[in-house]
Design a protein around this motif. Structure first.
Motif, PDB file in Angstrom:
ATOM      1  N   HIS A 261      49.270  68.731  41.207  1.00 34.21           N
ATOM      2  CA  HIS A 261      48.595  69.846  40.535  1.00 34.21           C
ATOM      3  C   HIS A 261      47.135  69.516  40.254  1.00 34.21           C
ATOM      4  O   HIS A 261      46.322  70.396  40.047  1.00 34.21           O
ATOM      5  N   ILE A 262      46.807  68.247  40.189  1.00 33.03           N
ATOM      6  CA  ILE A 262      45.472  67.803  39.832  1.00 33.03           C
ATOM      7  C   ILE A 262      44.791  67.276  41.082  1.00 33.03           C
ATOM      8  O   ILE A 262      45.354  66.470  41.818  1.00 33.03           O
ATOM      9  N   SER A 263      43.554  67.707  41.325  1.00 33.36           N
ATOM     10  CA  SER A 263      42.835  67.178  42.476  1.00 33.36           C
ATOM     11  C   SER A 263      42.631  65.679  42.293  1.00 33.36           C
ATOM     12  O   SER A 263      42.538  65.175  41.167  1.00 33.36           O
ATOM     13  N   LYS A 264      42.551  64.961  43.387  1.00 31.39           N
ATOM     14  CA  LYS A 264      42.444  63.497  43.323  1.00 31.39           C
ATOM     15  C   LYS A 264      41.214  63.056  42.546  1.00 31.39           C
ATOM     16  O   LYS A 264      41.222  62.010  41.893  1.00 31.39           O
ATOM     17  N   ALA A 265      40.152  63.857  42.596  1.00 28.06           N
ATOM     18  CA  ALA A 265      38.910  63.454  41.944  1.00 28.06           C
ATOM     19  C   ALA A 265      38.807  63.931  40.503  1.00 28.06           C
ATOM     20  O   ALA A 265      37.929  63.500  39.779  1.00 28.06           O
ATOM     21  N   TRP A 266      39.727  64.832  40.088  1.00 27.71           N
ATOM     22  CA  TRP A 266      39.596  65.405  38.738  1.00 27.71           C
ATOM     23  C   TRP A 266      39.565  64.283  37.705  1.00 27.71           C
ATOM     24  O   TRP A 266      40.344  63.330  37.804  1.00 27.71           O
ATOM     25  N   PRO A 267      38.680  64.349  36.710  1.00 30.35           N
ATOM     26  CA  PRO A 267      37.809  65.471  36.332  1.00 30.35           C
ATOM     27  C   PRO A 267      36.435  65.465  36.983  1.00 30.35           C
ATOM     28  O   PRO A 267      35.552  66.213  36.547  1.00 30.35           O
ATOM     29  N   GLN A 268      36.207  64.608  37.981  1.00 35.88           N
ATOM     30  CA  GLN A 268      34.926  64.589  38.672  1.00 35.88           C
ATOM     31  C   GLN A 268      34.941  65.562  39.847  1.00 35.88           C
ATOM     32  O   GLN A 268      35.991  66.030  40.266  1.00 35.88           O
ATOM     33  N   SER A 269      33.747  65.863  40.384  1.00 40.62           N
ATOM     34  CA  SER A 269      33.662  66.701  41.573  1.00 40.62           C
ATOM     35  C   SER A 269      34.326  65.986  42.749  1.00 40.62           C
ATOM     36  O   SER A 269      34.321  64.755  42.826  1.00 40.62           O
ATOM     37  N   ASP A 270      34.879  66.763  43.640  1.00 41.54           N
ATOM     38  CA  ASP A 270      35.597  66.203  44.780  1.00 41.54           C
ATOM     39  C   ASP A 270      34.647  66.070  45.967  1.00 41.54           C
ATOM     40  O   ASP A 270      34.104  67.056  46.457  1.00 41.54           O
ATOM     41  N   GLY A 271      34.405  64.844  46.414  1.00 41.03           N
ATOM     42  CA  GLY A 271      33.595  64.599  47.603  1.00 41.03           C
ATOM     43  C   GLY A 271      32.124  64.430  47.306  1.00 41.03           C
ATOM     44  O   GLY A 271      31.439  63.643  47.946  1.00 41.03           O
ATOM     45  N   VAL A 272      31.594  65.187  46.343  1.00 34.04           N
ATOM     46  CA  VAL A 272      30.192  65.120  45.937  1.00 34.04           C
ATOM     47  C   VAL A 272      30.171  65.152  44.418  1.00 34.04           C
ATOM     48  O   VAL A 272      30.849  65.974  43.803  1.00 34.04           O
ATOM     49  N   THR A 273      29.424  64.274  43.803  1.00 30.31           N
ATOM     50  CA  THR A 273      29.367  64.285  42.340  1.00 30.31           C
ATOM     51  C   THR A 273      28.643  65.530  41.855  1.00 30.31           C
ATOM     52  O   THR A 273      27.885  66.167  42.607  1.00 30.31           O
ATOM     53  N   TYR A 274      28.854  65.857  40.598  1.00 29.08           N
ATOM     54  CA  TYR A 274      28.210  67.039  40.013  1.00 29.08           C
ATOM     55  C   TYR A 274      26.692  66.897  40.071  1.00 29.08           C
ATOM     56  O   TYR A 274      25.975  67.859  40.373  1.00 29.08           O
ATOM     57  N   GLU A 275      26.187  65.698  39.820  1.00 25.64           N
ATOM     58  CA  GLU A 275      24.741  65.469  39.873  1.00 25.64           C
ATOM     59  C   GLU A 275      24.217  65.651  41.299  1.00 25.64           C
ATOM     60  O   GLU A 275      23.141  66.227  41.506  1.00 25.64           O
ATOM     61  N   GLU A 276      24.979  65.168  42.271  1.00 25.01           N
ATOM     62  CA  GLU A 276      24.564  65.347  43.671  1.00 25.01           C
ATOM     63  C   GLU A 276      24.595  66.818  44.061  1.00 25.01           C
ATOM     64  O   GLU A 276      23.720  67.294  44.793  1.00 25.01           O
TER      65      GLU A 276
END
Length: 808
Positions: A84-99
């Motif tokens: 149910h949870i993406s592998k990267a949660w709570p971060q962005s998946d594949g690209v960071t939020y800052e990127e």
């Protein structure tokens, strides 16, 4: 010498003999049959009760399911339920939020926006006549990386122009006698002035002379041929007409000569029709152009920034504050074969046409000296800009020797319209952020309205496409929408919302609208209070093209005023019908900038390139603000909404209602009496206070979750902690998502049941401008105390319901 040890027998123990000896008597055998199976069963029987007990404890201490959140049940907390949870949660998946933010701030390009604008404004794209443009838009979005893009069509009832005429007739001074026996004198009339009803072709403006340019006309205007005296009615507001009636100006059977401005044009025609007038002519007065006028020494377009005298504002005359969308399908989508309702009460029954101030001049001059002068009315009648052209601004009616002939021929058809819908699926399929702009225009150009938004929209989508190519997958699902039919009455968006209402109300977090992306340097916005904080933060992250101070942001140049939601663009169905919080934003012109030729042939690429946004830098800037605001809502684990701002907004809105009540006979409320239990506002005040208190606590909870995620990341092996946090966030997000829906009242407003929101609606007699607590305000304006108390009770109950949602 022999000792006992020396004489010991060989099998006797000595110091090297093991203390314990094992003597094998026979081979070992299992005590029971199936020994291994029994041992496994014993272990299982010991472990399972412990696991059940641990699960029960988890159920007690972890966040529980919330109504509407299908995924948050106890099984979600099991280790194998982590899907149910993406592998990267709570971060962005594949690209960071800052990127991601960096991509969105650096990708939008002014030169590319100029190219998109050049395409969109190169030829006519009237609603229902722009399929090739819809296909082109779809193909561009797919090239940008939004592969899941489709065209959604509706069959809509609209009109297209056939012909028109406006002529001022003058009675001949001498009458002719009928030669028949007993003949009587007959009045004969000749044309004193024949209106051009067309804009000048300019060598400097490439689209103004297209052979297939769109004639001047009003959407949803009635066909008709009427001849009558005429009356100048100022802006044609409800108050203007009331003042004319109070001054004993004869209106019935006359044609209304009206200035554009103040309210939505359709409501000008509506009120004229209700008072027995038989036609309407609407013109643009340069007195509303601020400082930049020919009278103030500015050259007119194309040589200068002042209004081109022959410019005409086209537009819809649908009764927008009663019901937007296809007038024959109120409340349901216009799909093929659906039943059609009569249009009475939704569109005018009297003819109307738009004209330039050049064509209005002879009509206004002919009223000089006839009827009262505007100087005898209030300040809102003053300020006409044609005094230097010999206009005295008398009211009329026109003298007996003058009649106005108005001819309007329209063809009404049911025709397809096409929305382009693009989707980027996120990890959360039930949390959706929608971005939209309309594509259709009244003219070949539409460089400002709407295609400055369309050009910026392409840059927004190209930016997100670039992030996708870098490996990014959004946390929440994104929907992009290029609407058709907005100009006639918000048709494409309204029909789409009516069709997908259940899904939209279940899933949508917010709708972000940009209609006019830029026609000047001043950033403006209207929005639901839930989005105020996120919008201000987004504006503060984007550099302004106006760098009077180093590193100046859009937020630095903006006064942070966010208007209340009214109507006039595609957010209406989302906010007022579906209960989805919205923002509408863009860069507007001001009193000191080049005049924007709204809905005119001169809203063209050439005007934009020279006066509106030379270099197209503001096009790129609105794209960045739009994308950054969207990213804040799409990518942050806790949705960036703010309930406290909503409670504060409600308190401010109610104060404005109290001011109106104090000024209305029979509704006077003093500062002490309004707290009494019999007061109109007592319950509302208490409900808003309750909402404020629970909102402060709820927003603090949401911020605490945000801080936990940012400052104390959970290691991968503590899966139970991650799942616990995930569902705590989901619970908060669901409440944020559903908060705006709490203010929907299913029966709708009095006399306009399509509008369901009790806090926001277009003003009944303004259309564009927003009204707050509309049911209550309209009751006060009518002097209906019983109905006012009814609406006060309805609003109180829904505010308490919203507070209850947050404190559960």
């Amino acid at each position: 010498m022999n000792t006992p040890y020396n004489n010991a027998k060989p099998n006797m123990a000595d110091e090297r003999t093991p203390l314990i000896q094992v003597i094998q008597i026979r081979p070992a055998r299992d005590r029971y049959p199936h020994h291994t199976l029994r041992r496994i069963c014993t272990i299982v029987l010991a472990v399972v009760p412990l696991f059940v007990l641990a699960t029960f404890i988890l159920i007690l201490i972890l966040p529980g399911p919330l109504d509407g959140d299908d995924g948050a049940d106890w099984s979600a907390y099991l280790p194998w339920a982590g899907a149910h949870i993406s592998k990267a949660w709570p971060q962005s998946d594949g690209v960071t939020y800052e990127e991601l933010q960096k991509i969105l701030l650096t990708t939008p390009d002014a030169a590319k926006a100029r190219d998109w604008s050049k395409y969109y404004t190169s030829g006519p794209h009237l609603a229902g006549k722009n399929l090739s443009q819809a296909i082109w838009t779809k193909e561009r979005w797919q090239e940008f990386g939004v592969s899941n893009t489709l065209i959604v069509d509706y069959d809509v009832y609209v009109n297209y122009p056939i012909g028109h005429r406006l002529a001022l007739y003058e009675k001949d001074k001498q009458s002719k006698k009928d030669n028949t026996v007993g003949g009587e004198n007959k009045d004969t009339w000749s044309v004193k002035y024949e209106a051009v009803l067309e804009e000048d072709v300019l060598d400097e403006d490439g689209t103004s002379g297209l052979s297939d340019r769109i004639p001047t006309f009003h959407g949803y205007s009635a066909s008709g041929n009427v001849t009558a005296p005429y009356v100048f009615v100022n802006y044609g507001t409800y108050k203007d007409f009331e003042e004319l009636l109070a001054a004993n100006v004869s209106l019935s059977g006359k044609i209304a000569l009206i200035k554009y401005g103040g309210i939505f044009r359709g409501l000008k025609v509506k009120r004229a029709q209700e008072l027995g007038m038989i036609g309407a002519v609407i013109y643009s007065d340069p007195g509303d152009d601020g400082k930049v006028t020919e009278h103030n020494g500015n050259e007119t377009y194309p040589k200068g920034p002042a209004r081109e005298p022959s410019s005409v504002q086209r537009g819809s005359t649908q009764f927008l504050s009663v019901s937007p969308g296809d007038p024959t399908t109120p409340g349901y989508p216009s799909k093929p074969g659906v039943p059609r309702e009569p249009v009475d009460g939704s569109i005018p029954s009297i003819p109307s046409i738009p004209i330039s101030y050049l064509d209005a001049l002879p009509l206004l001059k002919a009223l000089n000296g006839h009827g009262p002068n505007v100087s005898s009315f209030n300040k809102f009648w003053q300020g006409g800009g044609l005094g230097y052209k010999g206009v005295d601004y008398n009211i009329g009616p026109s003298p007996d020797g003058l009649l106005l002939n108005l001819v309007n021929e329209q063809e009404y058809v049911i025709t397809p319209m096409w929305n382009v819908i693009g989707i980027i699926n996120g990890s959360m399929s039930d949390e959706v952020v929608i971005l939209g702009n309309h594509r259709d225009a009244w003219i070949a150009g539409g460089a400002g309205d709407p295609n400055s938004g369309s050009a910026a929209f392409n840059e927004v989508i190209r930016s997100f496409g670039k992030a996708l190519k870098a490996g990014w997958k959004p946390l929440r699902t994104i929907v992009f929408a290029s609407w058709d039919g907005e100009e006639y009455g918000l048709i494409g968006s309204t029909e789409w919302v009516e069709e997908y209402l259940p899904w939209l109300q279940k899933a949508t977090v917010a709708y972000l609208n940009v209609d006019v992306g830029t026609v000047g340097p001043y950033f403006t916005a209207a929005g639901a209070p839930l989005l105020n904080k996120a919008l201000i933060e987004a504006a503060n992250l984007v550099q302004s093209p106006n760098q009077t101070v180093a590193n100046q942001t859009v937020g630095d140049t903006w006064n942070k005023h966010i208007r209340t939601m009214g109507s006039g663009s595609d957010f209406t169905a989302f906010q007022d019908y579906a209960g989805i919080p919205c923002v509408d934003m863009g860069f507007q012109s001001g009193p000191d900038t080049a005049v924007y030729h709204y809905h005119s042939n001169y809203d063209s690429f050439d005007w934009m390139d020279k006066f509106g946004d030379p270099g197209f830098h503001y096009h790129a800037t609105i794209a960045k603000v739009w994308a950054i605001l969207a990213a804040k809502l799409i990518e942050t684990p806790v949705i960036q909404l703010n309930a406290t701002d909503y409670a504060k907004g409600l308190a401010a809105y109610l104060e404005s209602v109290k001011v109106k009540a104090r000024a209305t006979p029979g509704f006077y409320v003093d500062e002490q009496a309004h707290w009494s239990k019999g007061s109109l506002f007592h319950g509302l005040d208490r409900a808003i206070d309750q909402l404020y208190n629970v909102s402060v606590t709820f927003d603090a909870t949401a911020q605490a979750l945000t801080d936990t995620i940012e400052k104390d990341p959970i290691p991968w092996w503590k899966w139970w902690e991650k799942v616990k946090l995930y569902y705590a966030v989901r619970r908060v997000n669901l409440k944020y998502k559903m908060l705006e829906r709490q203010f929907l009242y299913k029966p709708g407003l009095d006399g306009r049941s399509w509008f369901k929101h009790v806090v926001f609606a277009p003003g009944l007699w303004t259309g564009y401008a927003g009204a707050t607590f509309p049911g209550l305000v309209e009751s006060i304006e009518k002097g209906d105390r019983v109905n006012a108390f009814k609406w006060a009770g309805i609003c109180k109950g829904l505010i308490e319901k919203a507070a209850g949602l947050l404190e559960e």
